[in-house]
Write an enzyme that holds these catalytic residues in place. Structure first.
Site, PDB file in Angstrom:
ATOM      1  N   LYS A 264      38.089  32.811  40.629  1.00 17.60           N
ATOM      2  CA  LYS A 264      36.674  32.856  39.954  1.00 17.60           C
ATOM      3  C   LYS A 264      35.861  32.077  40.626  1.00 17.60           C
ATOM      4  O   LYS A 264      35.859  30.936  41.545  1.00 17.60           O
ATOM      5  CB  LYS A 264      36.916  32.299  38.445  1.00 17.60           C
ATOM      6  CG  LYS A 264      38.062  33.175  37.795  1.00 17.60           C
ATOM      7  CD  LYS A 264      38.447  32.099  36.486  1.00 17.60           C
ATOM      8  CE  LYS A 264      39.329  32.864  35.406  1.00 17.60           C
ATOM      9  NZ  LYS A 264      38.542  33.987  34.941  1.00 17.60           N
TER      10      LYS A 264
ATOM     11  N   ASP B  65      42.085  28.873  28.464  1.00 19.86           N
ATOM     12  CA  ASP B  65      42.674  30.256  28.537  1.00 19.86           C
ATOM     13  C   ASP B  65      44.006  30.241  27.694  1.00 19.86           C
ATOM     14  O   ASP B  65      44.881  31.296  27.717  1.00 19.86           O
ATOM     15  CB  ASP B  65      43.054  30.832  30.054  1.00 19.86           C
ATOM     16  CG  ASP B  65      42.929  32.265  30.165  1.00 19.86           C
ATOM     17  OD1 ASP B  65      42.387  32.912  29.268  1.00 19.86           O
ATOM     18  OD2 ASP B  65      43.226  32.760  31.323  1.00 19.86           O
TER      19      ASP B  65
ATOM     20  N   ARG C 192      47.116  39.946  30.710  1.00 22.34           N
ATOM     21  CA  ARG C 192      48.090  41.000  30.273  1.00 22.34           C
ATOM     22  C   ARG C 192      49.281  41.167  31.008  1.00 22.34           C
ATOM     23  O   ARG C 192      50.137  41.327  30.270  1.00 22.34           O
ATOM     24  CB  ARG C 192      46.991  42.300  30.480  1.00 22.34           C
ATOM     25  CG  ARG C 192      46.798  42.700  31.968  1.00 22.34           C
ATOM     26  CD  ARG C 192      45.502  43.497  31.967  1.00 22.34           C
ATOM     27  NE  ARG C 192      44.452  42.565  31.696  1.00 22.34           N
ATOM     28  CZ  ARG C 192      43.242  43.290  31.726  1.00 22.34           C
ATOM     29  NH1 ARG C 192      42.963  44.382  32.168  1.00 22.34           N
ATOM     30  NH2 ARG C 192      42.127  42.581  31.589  1.00 22.34           N
TER      31      ARG C 192
END
Length: 501
Positions: free
Chosen positions: A281, A292, A355
């Site tokens: 990032k 997160d 995910r």
């Protein structure tokens, strides 16, 4: 904070402060009219001087009104009476609590629920008072040696004044359930606000064990990396490979229902820090990636609330916890991993790691034969762009479940908005080298992330909440909000049938 109920003549209530609302045009209602009459019209005389006009959020402290047992009266503006609803009610509470913190009162008697009860109902008005008050008095202090802005005399007791003694039963239920919900929100905030060097996957696992020890109805088990490897959780473990902190799969059981009753399962993303991995990032605002794990923190909060209230249902919380770091053994773009379901995944972007840990956790949930599964995750920046900070993104193909979640969000003041989950989007996850890619391109990023998760949830009723925009604030007010603990707890309360009507 302690919450109590008081009834009887308002003018005779002995308290450091009475918190009372007025509408624009200096309109006094109910308790305000009674106080004005008791003090011989002195309150009306003071208002006529124009220092308080009733605009939403304005405050005015009055001292030594004659014939009153209270030491102070704090007037809070509630806006126009015809426009008074839940939003302005909560704003008025927030303004009043903030003003009280600037005094040495320490305790107060609040009459604001009398203004909201016709539109909200007494139960909701009292519960909102508790939730908003606890939110405004929350202060993070775990890693601060001193707090220059801390109040000299913190507000320790807030009493609710009821004009009708017959209302006490509903108000008491609202207090008990509101306190449990607020405590769950606070726990989620505390876990989320901790820095990544303290709140590691192991720390989260230890906190889950502590929750289990504190409640007879809550059992906790922790799966380590060897356990997950034996289960074939190749997607989850591929994320933790780049970190020196070992991954944990946290499973918490609240056994409040009948034996054999199918459980509600809550799955929360627990990325305790997300650097983005090899797809690193930008440096700006990367410190906020300690948030997160807010999905996992919300599962902790909901389980704590359910346990505190001894809700009569079976509930399971599952939190896959890991870091995402750019180590020499970390995932690389183009790597292919095999999930617990047996499906293969090409990792095109290592920053789409949430995910990957969720998909194995969702497959793991099949063993519980659940009544339904709700996962919650700070999954995509795309959802922030789509919905901002006001509503969590809701994805499901189950219309009845969507309605239940949306209704719970509205009732809790913690809203969700349904987004599409059409098969049309699935093709964006196609790849030449695996069963699916972990990203589907820039278009509809929040939708394709949900489509990815949907491939692992075909065995049960399922919904996904993307909370990236709602669970923490940035900038000057940076910090966790504790959402969507209120929504989840409301859903559990409704399913338990313990909310008064």
């Amino acid at each position: 904070m302690e919450f109590t109920i008081k009834t009887g003549e308002i003018a005779q209530q002995k308290t450091p402060c009475i918190l009372m609302g007025i509408f624009e045009g200096r309109k006094l209602m109910g308790s305000g009219q009674a106080i004005d009459q008791a003090c011989g019209g002195r309150l009306s005389d003071l208002l006529s001087k124009g220092d308080m006009d009733g605009r939403i959020g304005g405050t005015l402290m009055l001292y030594d009104l004659p014939n009153l047992a209270a030491e102070r009266i704090l007037l809070v503006g509630c806006g126009k009476q015809e426009e008074f609803g839940r939003e302005n009610y909560r704003k008025a509470i927030a303004a009043g609590i903030t003003a009280l913190h600037q005094t040495r009162a320490g305790a107060a008697l609040c009459t604001l629920p009398e203004l909201a009860r016709d539109g909200l109902g007494l139960y909701t008005a009292v519960r909102d008072l508790i939730l908003t008050s606890e939110d405004k008095t929350y202060r993070y202090g775990r890693t601060k040696t001193q707090d220059q802005q801390a109040p000299t005399t913190p507000l320790h007791t807030l009493s609710v004044w009821l004009a009708e003694p017959a209302d006490q039963a509903h108000a008491q239920t609202a207090i008990e359930q509101g306190r449990a919900m607020a405590a769950g929100v606070k726990l989620a905030k505390e876990l989320s606000n901790l820095p990544g060097n303290l709140c590691t996957p192991t720390y989260l696992a230890d906190q889950a064990l502590a929750l289990g020890e504190a409640s007879a109805a809550l059992e906790t088990e922790i799966l380590d990396e060897a356990d997950m490897a034996a289960l074939g959780m190749g997607a989850l473990l591929s994320v933790s490979r780049g970190s020196r902190q070992p991954a944990k799969l946290i499973v918490m059981h609240h056994r409040g229902g009948a034996a054999g009753e199918k459980p509600v399962v809550l799955v929360g993303k627990g990325l305790t820090f997300d650097s983005g991995g090899i797809s690193i990032k930008p440096a700006a605002d990367m410190d906020e990636m300690k948030y997160d794990m807010c999905g996992g923190a919300a599962v902790f909060g909901a389980l704590q609330a359910a346990s505190a209230l001894a809700l009569p249902l079976n509930l399971i919380g599952v939190v896959p916890a890991s870091e995402n770091m750019p180590d020499g053994d970390a995932n690389k773009p183009g790597d292919i991993v095999t999930s617990m379901s047996g499906q293969t995944i090409e990792i095109l972007n290592t920053d789409a790691e949430g995910r990957l840990i969720l998909c194995d956790a969702l497959t793991y949930c099949e063993r519980f034969e659940p009544a339904l599964v709700i996962d919650l995750a700070t999954l995509t920046g795309a959802c922030v762009i789509a919905l901002g900070k006001h509503a969590s993104g809701l994805f499901t193909q189950d219309d009845a479940l969507a309605e239940e979640i949306i209704d719970s969000g509205l009732a809790a003041g913690d809203r969700a908005w349904r987004m599409p989950l059409w098969d049309d989007y699935q093709q964006q996850l196609d790849t030449n080298f695996a069963d699916m890619a972990n990203v589907g391109g820039r278009e509809a990023g929040a939708v394709t992330a949900a489509c990815f998760l949907a491939r692992f949830t075909k065995a049960y009723r399922w919904a996904h909440l993307d909370i990236a925009g709602t669970t923490w604030l940035t900038g000057k007010e940076k910090g966790a909000t504790g959402r969507p603990v209120a929504l989840l707890t409301q859903l559990l309360l409704q399913r338990s049938g313990v909310i008064p009507h």
